[in-house]
Design a protein around this motif. Structure first.
Motif, PDB file in Angstrom:
ATOM      1  N   PHE A   1       2.937  68.212 -17.320  1.00 60.11           N
ATOM      2  CA  PHE A   1       3.244  69.310 -18.244  1.00 60.11           C
ATOM      3  C   PHE A   1       4.677  69.216 -18.763  1.00 60.11           C
ATOM      4  O   PHE A   1       4.979  69.635 -19.866  1.00 60.11           O
ATOM      5  CB  PHE A   1       3.021  70.667 -17.561  1.00 60.11           C
TER       6      PHE A   1
ATOM      7  N   GLY B   1      -0.737  77.879 -10.689  1.00 63.10           N
ATOM      8  CA  GLY B   1      -1.208  76.778  -9.850  1.00 63.10           C
ATOM      9  C   GLY B   1      -1.524  75.523 -10.635  1.00 63.10           C
ATOM     10  O   GLY B   1      -2.198  74.616 -10.148  1.00 63.10           O
ATOM     11  N   TYR B   2      -1.057  75.452 -11.876  1.00 61.85           N
ATOM     12  CA  TYR B   2      -1.295  74.256 -12.698  1.00 61.85           C
ATOM     13  C   TYR B   2      -0.147  73.274 -12.454  1.00 61.85           C
ATOM     14  O   TYR B   2       0.863  73.324 -13.142  1.00 61.85           O
ATOM     15  CB  TYR B   2      -1.323  74.593 -14.185  1.00 61.85           C
TER      16      TYR B   2
ATOM     17  N   VAL C   1      -0.430  69.711 -12.270  1.00 58.76           N
ATOM     18  CA  VAL C   1      -0.572  68.589 -13.227  1.00 58.76           C
ATOM     19  C   VAL C   1      -1.713  68.892 -14.181  1.00 58.76           C
ATOM     20  O   VAL C   1      -2.652  69.603 -13.829  1.00 58.76           O
ATOM     21  CB  VAL C   1      -0.879  67.247 -12.502  1.00 58.76           C
TER      22      VAL C   1
ATOM     23  N   GLN D   1      -6.786  68.243 -20.681  1.00 53.52           N
ATOM     24  CA  GLN D   1      -5.497  68.819 -21.079  1.00 53.52           C
ATOM     25  C   GLN D   1      -4.506  67.725 -21.470  1.00 53.52           C
ATOM     26  O   GLN D   1      -3.744  67.871 -22.424  1.00 53.52           O
ATOM     27  CB  GLN D   1      -4.935  69.677 -19.932  1.00 53.52           C
TER      28      GLN D   1
ATOM     29  N   GLY E   1     -15.387  73.810 -16.074  1.00 51.83           N
ATOM     30  CA  GLY E   1     -14.381  73.869 -15.014  1.00 51.83           C
ATOM     31  C   GLY E   1     -13.362  72.749 -15.080  1.00 51.83           C
ATOM     32  O   GLY E   1     -12.624  72.526 -14.121  1.00 51.83           O
ATOM     33  N   SER E   2     -13.292  72.060 -16.226  1.00 53.65           N
ATOM     34  CA  SER E   2     -12.354  70.928 -16.313  1.00 53.65           C
ATOM     35  C   SER E   2     -11.032  71.323 -16.963  1.00 53.65           C
ATOM     36  O   SER E   2     -10.179  70.472 -17.193  1.00 53.65           O
ATOM     37  CB  SER E   2     -13.003  69.789 -17.100  1.00 53.65           C
ATOM     38  N   GLY E   3     -10.855  72.598 -17.268  1.00 54.14           N
ATOM     39  CA  GLY E   3      -9.570  73.057 -17.800  1.00 54.14           C
ATOM     40  C   GLY E   3      -9.504  73.104 -19.315  1.00 54.14           C
ATOM     41  O   GLY E   3      -8.417  73.048 -19.890  1.00 54.14           O
ATOM     42  N   LYS E   4     -10.658  73.260 -19.960  1.00 55.91           N
ATOM     43  CA  LYS E   4     -10.664  73.295 -21.444  1.00 55.91           C
ATOM     44  C   LYS E   4      -9.891  74.505 -21.977  1.00 55.91           C
ATOM     45  O   LYS E   4      -9.241  74.422 -23.001  1.00 55.91           O
ATOM     46  CB  LYS E   4     -12.104  73.357 -21.965  1.00 55.91           C
ATOM     47  N   THR E   5      -9.989  75.618 -21.258  1.00 53.27           N
ATOM     48  CA  THR E   5      -9.371  76.850 -21.782  1.00 53.27           C
ATOM     49  C   THR E   5      -7.863  76.662 -21.975  1.00 53.27           C
ATOM     50  O   THR E   5      -7.328  76.919 -23.053  1.00 53.27           O
ATOM     51  CB  THR E   5      -9.639  78.040 -20.829  1.00 53.27           C
TER      52      THR E   5
HETATM   53  P1  AMP Z   1     -11.749  76.105 -17.400  1.00 57.17           P
HETATM   54  O1  AMP Z   1     -12.517  74.830 -17.468  1.00 57.17           O
HETATM   55  O2  AMP Z   1     -10.791  76.214 -18.521  1.00 57.17           O
HETATM   56  O3  AMP Z   1     -12.654  77.287 -17.285  1.00 57.17           O
HETATM   57  O4  AMP Z   1     -10.848  76.086 -16.061  1.00 57.17           O
HETATM   58  C1  AMP Z   1     -11.425  76.071 -14.796  1.00 57.17           C
HETATM   59  C2  AMP Z   1     -10.449  76.556 -13.729  1.00 57.17           C
HETATM   60  O5  AMP Z   1      -9.425  75.605 -13.533  1.00 57.17           O
HETATM   61  C3  AMP Z   1      -9.765  77.856 -14.097  1.00 57.17           C
HETATM   62  O6  AMP Z   1      -9.751  78.664 -12.960  1.00 57.17           O
HETATM   63  C4  AMP Z   1      -8.355  77.445 -14.446  1.00 57.17           C
HETATM   64  O7  AMP Z   1      -7.424  78.442 -14.111  1.00 57.17           O
HETATM   65  C5  AMP Z   1      -8.147  76.209 -13.590  1.00 57.17           C
HETATM   66  N1  AMP Z   1      -7.238  75.219 -14.195  1.00 57.17           N
HETATM   67  C6  AMP Z   1      -7.180  74.865 -15.487  1.00 57.17           C
HETATM   68  N2  AMP Z   1      -6.257  73.913 -15.671  1.00 57.17           N
HETATM   69  C7  AMP Z   1      -5.727  73.657 -14.461  1.00 57.17           C
HETATM   70  C8  AMP Z   1      -4.714  72.769 -13.991  1.00 57.17           C
HETATM   71  N3  AMP Z   1      -4.065  71.958 -14.780  1.00 57.17           N
HETATM   72  N4  AMP Z   1      -4.415  72.785 -12.671  1.00 57.17           N
HETATM   73  C9  AMP Z   1      -5.070  73.626 -11.834  1.00 57.17           C
HETATM   74  N5  AMP Z   1      -6.031  74.481 -12.216  1.00 57.17           N
HETATM   75  C10 AMP Z   1      -6.354  74.489 -13.510  1.00 57.17           C
END
Ligand code: AMP
Length: 501
Positions: A201, A218-219, A221, A226, A246-250
């Motif tokens: 980041f 808690g992000y 890396v 991302q 759940g791969s952090g797309k949001t």
């Molecule tokens: P998402 O796929 O966007 O729904 O994210 C799934 C989960 O992963 C959510 O609880 C986010 O808060 C968490 N998350 C997203 N990016 C990261 C990251 N870089 N490191 C740790 N957790 C993450």
């Protein structure tokens, strides 16, 4: 100060919080029923805060941003329920039902919106606790990054000049190293000159507050989606991305959106559309976490199935672009009672500022309504034909013919209230069998504009009857007309009848 949800509010003029009384107009359940059994369109909008959240109440009334008529309505009719004081203590508040807002402090029903932070709270007690928590959080933030003391203006400044540049570490990597990395992480890209992924980041050069928020969430890396999406998004390019749940797309799209919102002076800066209400709620929660402490950042959650007044309140508070409320809507009905009833219903159900206009209004009232309409004081005006003609209401963007007028002439005048002086406008017309004698005329007039006509109208036997009659009439007229082709026939007929005389 609080903004009650689904409540109409009455306060004494001294604006003392203790004197604030809230009045329920209807149970929450009634609002919920509005969307039951229907699909809902859902979106979360990330905006820059347009108004100072804690501007003095003497300027803005006791509930800044709350629509005036809501407050006026608070003092009408006894049928609207008993007055209820704002709850002082958390323990006097009930627990939240599923889907209802939750107090950020104690988890009970978040009946009010804290005007300072925009968070849901259940009582005065929890508001006070919440503000203390916020203050503590801010202090901690300052301590953890002492170089950023008073960081808000600084991060605004940082953000104002933010331009994404590839970090020297990324720049210095060889092309095959990048390809290798992408392969290992399962990153596959299409498109021209797609920028390299980031690995940390830190490579984004985000403002300190944002880096802090990432760590707090808690992000540590970035996830692969991302790594690739964030730099591309920061460069303002269009992206179509696909990755597992759940791969952090949001965060992959929220982070570039947040940076863009920081840079923009217009609001709303971003609109996030989601297929379900739950997803919208989840995305807003994540956006709030990531935006925490950043200057002038607000979110507005707009979902079906939850009470409209608090949503509209937040929209008004935080969305600067008044175009969302302007130009006003002009609704035409066919009688005075209809105008009064519909205007009242619109205001109750949508929370929009609405008024009625008809011949029973005095000249002074009419003048005030017209002025209010032109100045954007009213969002909806429900009128009989009195507003149909002549008036140059240039600001009207939508006309709804709730009752189809009795003649095409009047219809043309009514829909002509929109789109004046070359502006675009929309007209929505409700028709039923009461106006069946106009069906064919309506189709003829509206079809050439490319507007969609309902199949019920197009396949109506009345329309086909009228069309047939018109075609027969046209044929007869053509028969009677003198043309080059029938001229000789007519002369011969004329001669014949003369000679017979
Ligand atoms: P998402 O796929 O966007 O729904 O994210 C799934 C989960 O992963 C959510 O609880 C986010 O808060 C968490 N998350 C997203 N990016 C990261 C990251 N870089 N490191 C740790 N957790 C993450």
């Amino acid at each position: 100060m609080f903004v009650p949800r689904s409540l109409k509010v009455k306060r004494n003029s001294n604006d003392d919080i203790k004197s604030c009384v809230a009045k329920k107009i209807k149970p929450e359940g009634e609002d919920l029923q509005l969307d039951q059994g229907r699909d809902v369109s859902v979106y979360t909008s990330v905006t820059e805060e347009a108004t100072t959240p804690d501007r003095p109440s003497s300027q803005s009334g006791p509930f800044p941003g709350l629509a005036g008529p809501l407050r006026e309505d608070a003092s009408v009719g006894p049928e609207q329920g008993a007055e209820e004081p704002v709850k002082s203590f958390s323990k006097t508040q009930r627990w939240a039902e599923p889907g209802e807002p939750v107090c950020v402090v104690c988890g009970r029903y978040g009946e009010y919106i804290c005007d300072k932070t925009d968070e849901d709270v259940c009582s005065l007690e929890c508001k006070a606790k919440h503000l203390l928590q916020v203050k503590e959080k801010e202090e901690n933030l300052k301590l953890s990054s002492p170089e950023k003391v008073g960081s808000e203006p600084e991060s605004a400044l940082d953000a104002a000049f933010y331009i994404y540049k590839e970090h020297p570490f990324i720049l210095n990597l060889q092309e095959d190293q990048i390809e290798n990395l992408k392969q290992q992480l399962g990153i596959s890209v299409q498109g021209q000159e797609v920028t390299r992924p980031i690995i940390d980041f830190e490579h984004c050069g985000f403002p300190e507050t944002l880096n802090h928020n990432l760590k707090k969430s808690g992000y540590e890396v970035p996830t692969p989606i991302q790594m690739q999406m964030i730099p591309v998004g920061l460069l303002g390019r269009d992206i179509l991305a696909s990755a597992d749940t759940g791969s952090g797309k949001t965060a992959a799209f929220l982070l570039p959106v947040i940076i863009r919102a920081l840079l923009e002076s217009r609001a709303p800066s971003a609109l996030v559309l989601t297929p379900t209400r739950e997803l919208a709620i989840q995305i807003e929660r994540q956006a709030k976490e990531l935006m925490s402490g950043l200057p002038r950042m607000r979110t507005v959650l707009l979902v079906g199935g939850l009470p409209l007044p608090p949503q509209l309140y937040r929209l008004r508070q935080h969305v600067q672009d008044k175009k969302l409320f302007k130009p006003p809507v002009l609704v035409f009905v066919d009688c005075r009672l209809g105008a009064d009833l519909l205007s009242e219903a619109v205001q109750k159900i949508t929370g929009l500022k609405s008024t009625s206009m008809h011949s029973e209004k005095s000249q002074v009232e009419r003048k005030n309504i017209l002025e209010g309409l032109l100045e954007g004081e009213y969002e909806v005006v429900v009128s009989t034909g009195v507003l149909g003609r002549g008036l140059d209401l240039i600001s009207v963007g939508l006309v709804v013919n709730f009752d189809m007028p009795s003649s095409m002439d009047e219809y043309v005048h009514q829909v002509g209230r929109v789109g004046r002086l070359g502006q675009n406008g929309t007209a929505i017309t409700f028709i039923n069998n009461n106006s069946k004698r106009l069906f064919w005329d309506i189709a003829k007039r509206v079809k050439p504009t490319g507007s969609l006509l309902p199949p019920q109208l197009l396949s109506s036997p009345y329309l086909h009857d009228q069309k047939k009659k018109e075609q027969q009439k046209d044929k007869q007229t053509q028969k009677d007309m003198v043309t080059g082709a029938n001229l000789m026939d007519i002369i011969r007929k004329h001669d014949k009848s003369n000679s017979q005389k």
